[in-house]
Design a protein around this motif. Sequence first.
Motif, PDB file in Angstrom:
ATOM      1  N   GLN A 298     -23.975 -10.458 -68.558  1.00 24.08           N
ATOM      2  CA  GLN A 298     -22.989  -9.450 -68.973  1.00 24.08           C
ATOM      3  C   GLN A 298     -23.067  -9.148 -70.471  1.00 24.08           C
ATOM      4  O   GLN A 298     -22.557  -8.135 -70.929  1.00 24.08           O
ATOM      5  CB  GLN A 298     -21.566  -9.926 -68.633  1.00 24.08           C
ATOM      6  CG  GLN A 298     -21.367 -10.349 -67.190  1.00 24.08           C
ATOM      7  CD  GLN A 298     -21.380  -9.189 -66.231  1.00 24.08           C
ATOM      8  OE1 GLN A 298     -21.303  -8.040 -66.653  1.00 24.08           O
ATOM      9  NE2 GLN A 298     -21.507  -9.459 -64.948  1.00 24.08           N
ATOM     10  N   ASN A 299     -23.667 -10.069 -71.244  1.00 24.26           N
ATOM     11  CA  ASN A 299     -23.804  -9.845 -72.688  1.00 24.26           C
ATOM     12  C   ASN A 299     -25.120  -9.187 -73.048  1.00 24.26           C
ATOM     13  O   ASN A 299     -25.449  -9.069 -74.228  1.00 24.26           O
ATOM     14  CB  ASN A 299     -23.724 -11.182 -73.433  1.00 24.26           C
ATOM     15  CG  ASN A 299     -22.450 -11.932 -73.132  1.00 24.26           C
ATOM     16  OD1 ASN A 299     -21.389 -11.315 -73.067  1.00 24.26           O
ATOM     17  ND2 ASN A 299     -22.540 -13.230 -72.918  1.00 24.26           N
ATOM     18  N   GLY A 300     -25.888  -8.842 -72.040  1.00 26.40           N
ATOM     19  CA  GLY A 300     -27.203  -8.264 -72.314  1.00 26.40           C
ATOM     20  C   GLY A 300     -28.241  -9.314 -72.659  1.00 26.40           C
ATOM     21  O   GLY A 300     -29.340  -8.982 -73.105  1.00 26.40           O
ATOM     22  N   HIS A 301     -27.916 -10.581 -72.450  1.00 26.51           N
ATOM     23  CA  HIS A 301     -28.900 -11.643 -72.676  1.00 26.51           C
ATOM     24  C   HIS A 301     -29.868 -11.725 -71.491  1.00 26.51           C
ATOM     25  O   HIS A 301     -29.506 -11.379 -70.372  1.00 26.51           O
ATOM     26  CB  HIS A 301     -28.205 -13.003 -72.849  1.00 26.51           C
ATOM     27  CG  HIS A 301     -27.378 -13.092 -74.094  1.00 26.51           C
ATOM     28  ND1 HIS A 301     -26.291 -13.921 -74.211  1.00 26.51           N
ATOM     29  CD2 HIS A 301     -27.496 -12.446 -75.280  1.00 26.51           C
ATOM     30  CE1 HIS A 301     -25.769 -13.796 -75.423  1.00 26.51           C
ATOM     31  NE2 HIS A 301     -26.469 -12.892 -76.083  1.00 26.51           N
ATOM     32  N   VAL A 302     -31.061 -12.185 -71.781  1.00 27.92           N
ATOM     33  CA  VAL A 302     -32.095 -12.268 -70.751  1.00 27.92           C
ATOM     34  C   VAL A 302     -32.120 -13.696 -70.200  1.00 27.92           C
ATOM     35  O   VAL A 302     -32.294 -14.657 -70.947  1.00 27.92           O
ATOM     36  CB  VAL A 302     -33.469 -11.900 -71.350  1.00 27.92           C
ATOM     37  CG1 VAL A 302     -34.561 -12.011 -70.292  1.00 27.92           C
ATOM     38  CG2 VAL A 302     -33.424 -10.492 -71.942  1.00 27.92           C
ATOM     39  N   ILE A 303     -31.898 -13.815 -68.895  1.00 26.31           N
ATOM     40  CA  ILE A 303     -31.912 -15.119 -68.227  1.00 26.31           C
ATOM     41  C   ILE A 303     -33.302 -15.299 -67.627  1.00 26.31           C
ATOM     42  O   ILE A 303     -33.732 -14.475 -66.812  1.00 26.31           O
ATOM     43  CB  ILE A 303     -30.893 -15.156 -67.073  1.00 26.31           C
ATOM     44  CG1 ILE A 303     -29.554 -14.574 -67.485  1.00 26.31           C
ATOM     45  CG2 ILE A 303     -30.792 -16.553 -66.461  1.00 26.31           C
ATOM     46  CD1 ILE A 303     -28.640 -15.486 -68.190  1.00 26.31           C
ATOM     47  N   VAL A 304     -33.985 -16.354 -67.999  1.00 20.51           N
ATOM     48  CA  VAL A 304     -35.329 -16.585 -67.486  1.00 20.51           C
ATOM     49  C   VAL A 304     -35.342 -17.894 -66.701  1.00 20.51           C
ATOM     50  O   VAL A 304     -34.908 -18.929 -67.204  1.00 20.51           O
ATOM     51  CB  VAL A 304     -36.359 -16.668 -68.633  1.00 20.51           C
ATOM     52  CG1 VAL A 304     -37.762 -16.836 -68.060  1.00 20.51           C
ATOM     53  CG2 VAL A 304     -36.289 -15.447 -69.520  1.00 20.51           C
ATOM     54  N   VAL A 305     -35.823 -17.838 -65.467  1.00 21.65           N
ATOM     55  CA  VAL A 305     -35.954 -19.050 -64.654  1.00 21.65           C
ATOM     56  C   VAL A 305     -37.381 -19.561 -64.818  1.00 21.65           C
ATOM     57  O   VAL A 305     -38.331 -18.936 -64.338  1.00 21.65           O
ATOM     58  CB  VAL A 305     -35.657 -18.757 -63.176  1.00 21.65           C
ATOM     59  CG1 VAL A 305     -35.756 -20.039 -62.359  1.00 21.65           C
ATOM     60  CG2 VAL A 305     -34.291 -18.127 -63.015  1.00 21.65           C
ATOM     61  N   ASP A 306     -37.506 -20.670 -65.536  1.00 25.01           N
ATOM     62  CA  ASP A 306     -38.835 -21.252 -65.720  1.00 25.01           C
ATOM     63  C   ASP A 306     -39.076 -22.238 -64.585  1.00 25.01           C
ATOM     64  O   ASP A 306     -38.568 -23.360 -64.577  1.00 25.01           O
ATOM     65  CB  ASP A 306     -38.922 -21.945 -67.084  1.00 25.01           C
ATOM     66  CG  ASP A 306     -40.356 -22.330 -67.419  1.00 25.01           C
ATOM     67  OD1 ASP A 306     -41.133 -22.626 -66.494  1.00 25.01           O
ATOM     68  OD2 ASP A 306     -40.698 -22.349 -68.623  1.00 25.01           O
ATOM     69  N   ASN A 307     -39.868 -21.787 -63.626  1.00 24.76           N
ATOM     70  CA  ASN A 307     -40.128 -22.564 -62.421  1.00 24.76           C
ATOM     71  C   ASN A 307     -40.858 -23.869 -62.729  1.00 24.76           C
ATOM     72  O   ASN A 307     -40.527 -24.926 -62.196  1.00 24.76           O
ATOM     73  CB  ASN A 307     -40.938 -21.677 -61.462  1.00 24.76           C
ATOM     74  CG  ASN A 307     -41.479 -22.425 -60.281  1.00 24.76           C
ATOM     75  OD1 ASN A 307     -42.657 -22.775 -60.254  1.00 24.76           O
ATOM     76  ND2 ASN A 307     -40.638 -22.685 -59.313  1.00 24.76           N
TER      77      ASN A 307
END
Length: 457
Positions: A298-307
Amino acid sequence: QLDLVMEAEGLRMTIHNLGTIVTTSAVASQSEASGVGLEQCIVGLPACVTITTRDKAGGHCRSGNAILSAEVCTPDGSVADGEILDHKNGTYDFVYTVNKEGEFSLALRLYDQHIKGSPFSLRVSPPTTTATSLTTTATPSTGSSEGAKRRGKSPGSGSKKKGSRRTGSALGTPRRRENPIEDDLIFRIGTKGKNKGEFTNLQGVSTSSSGRILIADSNNQCVQIFSNDGEFKSRFGVRGRSPGQLQRPTGVAVHPNGDIIIADYDNKWVSIFSSEGKYKAKLGSGRLMGPKGVSVDQNGHVIVVDNKACTVFIFQPTGKLVTKFGSRGNGDKQFAGPHFAAVNHNNEIIVTDFHNHSVKVFTPEGELLLKFGSNGEGNGQFNAPTGVAVDVNGNIIVADWGNSRIQVFDGSGSFLSYINTSADPLYGPQGLALTSDGHVVVADSGNHCFKVYRYLQ
Ligand SMILES: *[C@@H]1O[C@H](CO)[C@@H](O)[C@H](O)[C@H]1NC(C)=O
Ligand SMILES: *[C@@H]1O[C@H](CO)[C@@H](O)[C@H](O)[C@H]1NC(C)=O
Ligand SMILES: *[C@@H]1O[C@H](CO)[C@@H](O)[C@H](O)[C@H]1NC(C)=O
């Protein structure tokens, strides 16, 4: 008096942060693999192969970082999903799951060359009969077994015919009432190929508020863009290992400012492109080990899932790290193989944990709020969950890769329903998103197409 005072410390830090050179003396012709997972495994259950790297003289390599790849496939495509764990002592584990029974070829490569004995022949057996009979009655729609049966009879041809029929109706009038509705499918788009509107092992899916569907077409190293009705609009992406190029795009997200964010699993960074596909920047380089899914909060931050790192990273779009959480394991703040993430209206982060067969919900600070799911074929159970999306009511929609189905949960993790996919079964679904007109779009990876469904109706 004039003096030049050198700020060598800053320079040293800059050079330090440029990256590191990693070397290994491992050669493919001497490296070996072992483990039961080399010859056989059971549909839906994780299997493991250990790779021991050796140098030219046959000596044991003692350090990690070798570039290994693994693939379980038939001539018409990949049937497994898995990951390679680097023990940093010269041995590596390939942990994988296959979602289809049969005889396959397992290729293990080091720097793109087959290791000793590769490709191996792999026999994938069905789960034990007791397990199957127990669950078939409990499960209304077992997409995987139906799919396997159908494909067993006429590989490819059956689904292709259905595909073109669906595609035709989709391009004309997608929601025609006079068509008898067979299941929840509205339309499907794509076949295996390299051209526009064709896919090879598509993975991540995203949508925009402006009515677009974006597909990370991982083996074609591009992103393809469609309208909500399935009409091809554009695509971009150049294969390569330099900034601005794509090597294996597995995750895609659209930023509220219109930018397109792409997780590149093999380049180990996240690239940002303008809405027209012009390269702008990359982030996470040097930190990420295997970014699979990407999302925007919601803050425009990028969520990255590092597998590979079993970590969720939160970045500002500038690349500055906001926070990160998670490590490998079965604990509260740990993952056994996270794949994709979604963000709900409370800015909570919903992550699928592939090898733990569960979905985990975290606060933006990384505290575990809720975990649901266990391994199985029953309602609310998973066999390796992948794509995840959350709707305006907080309902959570999850792609269940190994069971080839899509389940819908409420915000507290209670099972609500399946999307009915019985007429045209899924085969190893991956990324999933909600279109701006309220439908579910899923990457049907094994069938090399994407499908749009209605749900909760
Ligand atoms: C390498 O590390 C793994 C995991 O820690 C361990 O199980 C294995 O025995 C080690 N192998 C060697 C050759 O040291
Ligand atoms: C799915 O749709 C088919 C075709 O309409 C129907 O026969 C079947 O009962 C449905 N399955 C479920 C679980 O609703
Ligand atoms: C998943 O994680 C839980 C702990 O949260 C653990 O008890 C369980 O054994 C794990 N399941 C699998 C299949 O690894």
